[in-house]
Structures are given as C-alpha cells and as structure tokens.
Design a protein around this motif. Structure first.
Motif, short mmCIF file in Angstrom:
data_model
loop_
_atom_site.label_atom_id
_atom_site.label_comp_id
_atom_site.label_asym_id
_atom_site.label_seq_id
_atom_site.Cartn_x
_atom_site.Cartn_y
_atom_site.Cartn_z
N TRP A 1 -92.88 63.49 4.99
CA TRP A 1 -92.99 64.08 3.65
C TRP A 1 -94.40 63.87 3.12
O TRP A 1 -94.92 62.75 3.12
CB TRP A 1 -91.96 63.44 2.72
CG TRP A 1 -92.04 63.91 1.30
CD1 TRP A 1 -92.10 65.21 0.86
CD2 TRP A 1 -92.05 63.09 0.13
NE1 TRP A 1 -92.14 65.24 -0.50
CE2 TRP A 1 -92.11 63.96 -0.99
CE3 TRP A 1 -92.00 61.72 -0.09
CZ2 TRP A 1 -92.14 63.49 -2.30
CZ3 TRP A 1 -92.01 61.25 -1.38
CH2 TRP A 1 -92.08 62.13 -2.48
N ASP B 1 -93.80 69.76 4.45
CA ASP B 1 -93.48 68.63 5.31
C ASP B 1 -93.91 68.97 6.74
O ASP B 1 -94.15 70.13 7.07
CB ASP B 1 -91.98 68.34 5.25
CG ASP B 1 -91.52 68.01 3.84
OD1 ASP B 1 -92.34 67.49 3.06
OD2 ASP B 1 -90.35 68.27 3.53
N ARG C 1 -90.39 73.11 2.93
CA ARG C 1 -89.86 72.06 2.07
C ARG C 1 -88.33 72.16 2.03
O ARG C 1 -87.74 73.20 2.31
CB ARG C 1 -90.39 72.19 0.63
CG ARG C 1 -91.89 72.06 0.53
CD ARG C 1 -92.34 70.67 0.93
NE ARG C 1 -92.00 69.67 -0.07
CZ ARG C 1 -92.85 69.19 -0.96
NH1 ARG C 1 -94.10 69.61 -0.97
NH2 ARG C 1 -92.48 68.27 -1.84
N PRO D 1 -91.19 76.99 0.62
CA PRO D 1 -90.99 76.15 -0.57
C PRO D 1 -89.97 76.71 -1.55
O PRO D 1 -89.21 75.96 -2.16
CB PRO D 1 -92.40 76.09 -1.18
CG PRO D 1 -93.31 76.30 -0.02
CD PRO D 1 -92.60 77.26 0.88
#
Length: 292
Positions: free
Chosen positions: A64, A71, A100, A124
């Motif tokens: 992370w 990531d 993500r 994301p």
C-alpha cells in the motif's frame, strides 16, 4: 528474633529470567532468519509457495502506497543454487497495475522451476469499472530475476483468493467475480501444462464480494482433484461453499454447508480466513476475524 537483621519490606522482586530461556538455534533442517522482502511501504497481503519437490520458496506481496498512487505487487524468489533471495520486483506494470481497493495476490511454483504470480486489479474509482477490472498473471523461469509481460486471464473479476499448481505445471486459480453490489460468484481459471490459460468458469453460487477462499490439488494422476472452499454469509449464517472437480476435466460439484458455532452466528465485515494443505488427504481449515 533478637540480634537478627530485619528483612526489607516489601522485598524486591527478583529479576526475570532471560526470554527465551533456551539458547536460540536453528531448527533441524531449517535455516537462520533471512530477509526476504525489503519494501518501502505498508505490506497488506502476502502469499507463499514452494517448489513441489525441492522445497525452495517464492513470496508475493501487495504494498500500500499510503497516498493516491496505486498499490503494487512485488515478488521475491529464493535461488537454491546461490542460496539467496532475489530482489523484490514489481510485476503489475503497464495496464495490469493493481489500482486501489483490490489487494489480493497468489503465487505458485511448478515442478519445472517456473514461478507464476496472479493478482486482481481495479481502477481507483472502482464503481464505474473503467478500465474494466481483471485478473492478471506473470511468470519467471530464472528465480525471479526477470518476469514475463503481464497477461490478462479474466475480465470483470477483481479478487484472487488462492491458487495451486501440480508437479507437471497445471495451475488452478480461484477468483471472485462481481454480479451486483456486494454480490459475487466464485470462478475458476485453469492453465494447461503447456502454459495455455482457459476462460474462467463462473459457478452459480452467490458469495460475498470479499469472501476468503482456499484451493488445493489433491491426489496424483487420474485421481487428482481440484478442491476449493469459499466462505460467505455476511450478516447471515456463515456458510462454506465446497467445489470439487477432477483435474483432468469434468463438471464442478458444488455443495454448501452452514457453519454452526456458538457466538458466531454472523460473519463480521472482515470475514474469516481459510487455508488448505494436502498430505495423503486434503485439509481445509478456518479462523475467525473480528468485526473491529
């Protein structure tokens, strides 16, 4: 007594013995502590696999970033010839970036010294599915020094729950594919010994989007079986979904068993953990995780 020296009160607590009290030494057949991964950020997930006969390991991780960066997936492999771990190398490059909110990875080692890593990806803003979520894979034939270009093996799926490999290179991967919000189905992706991946087989069993799972290949030759288990039941009675199929081919046999445990009538939001291993027979075991 007259003339005796008074003992101070309260008496001092004696110092604690050194812990551990046994002299540290390596286990029989084991090695001393070794550094496998040196990563700059928080490690969210790990998966470990070993060569089916030689026993040397490979370790995959999800890192992370702690900010708006995606990531990342890193893999390190132990080289049994030089007795060293490879540098941790990022494998989710290009379009296969992990993104993500999806932090799952699995790694396997085949009998031909091939290391195969599988991960799920999403963007994301995972609500619009743009770009589409998918399952990707890459492989190494030189103990993690170099990796193949990532290959997408499933679309509209984002969770990898587990993977297993036979000694001759057949690979089975258990994944989770969404149907609707918080509703998904388990699916299986298989790879032939020659490296050809098949389209995922979705199984008509509703599970939670973030269900945990385990997968093993049990037996040898014509008797070899793929055995997979998925845990589900968010806000309901916990259930174990067992899926089996001959490794050589055939139809999946699916059964569901309600898990009855006093005080654990409902699975928490973190779900349970399930792992599997084989030794003469297939074993699947679980552990619970708290809500908070």
């Amino acid at each position: 007594a007259p003339g005796a020296t008074a003992v101070p009160w309260p008496t001092a607590v004696p110092p604690r013995p050194a812990y551990p009290t046994m002299e540290p030494r390596a286990w029989v057949g084991g090695s001393a502590r070794q550094t496998t991964l040196q990563l700059p950020e928080v490690v969210l997930a790990l998966d470990l696999a070993a060569h089916p006969s030689a026993g040397w390991p490979a370790l995959a991780s999800v890192v992370w970033s702690g900010d708006d960066d995606p990531d990342r997936v890193f893999v390190s492999v132990y080289n049994p010839y030089v007795h060293q771990w490879s540098h941790a190398r990022q494998v989710d490059v290009g379009a296969s970036h992990l993104g993500r909110y999806v932090r799952t990875v699995a790694v396997v080692v085949t009998g031909s010294n091939e290391v195969v890593v599988v991960w799920g990806m999403s963007d994301p803003d995972f609500t619009d599915n743009d770009p589409p979520s998918g399952i990707w894979t890459a492989s190494s034939h030189d103990f993690g020094e170099s990796w193949s270009i990532p290959q997408r093996i499933a679309s509209d799926c984002r969770m990898v729950t587990d993977a297993a490999a036979s000694a001759d290179g057949i690979i089975a991967v258990q994944i989770i594919c969404p149907l609707a919000r918080q509703v998904a189905v388990p699916a299986m992706v298989l790879r032939d010994a020659d490296g050809r991946w098949h389209a995922p087989e979705r199984l008509a069993v509703p599970v939670w989007m973030y269900s945990e799972g385990a997968l093993v290949i049990s037996g040898q030759g014509a008797a070899a079986q793929i055995v997979a288990l998925t845990l589900t039941g968010q806000h309901a009675a916990p259930q174990a979904v067992l899926m089996t199929r001959p490794l050589a081919g055939g139809h999946w046999q699916v059964s569901t068993q309600t898990l009855s445990m006093p005080g654990l009538e409902h699975l928490g939001t973190r779900m349970w953990h399930v792992r599997g291993l084989t030794y003469d027979r297939c074993l699947l075991y679980t552990s619970d995780a708290a809500d908070e």
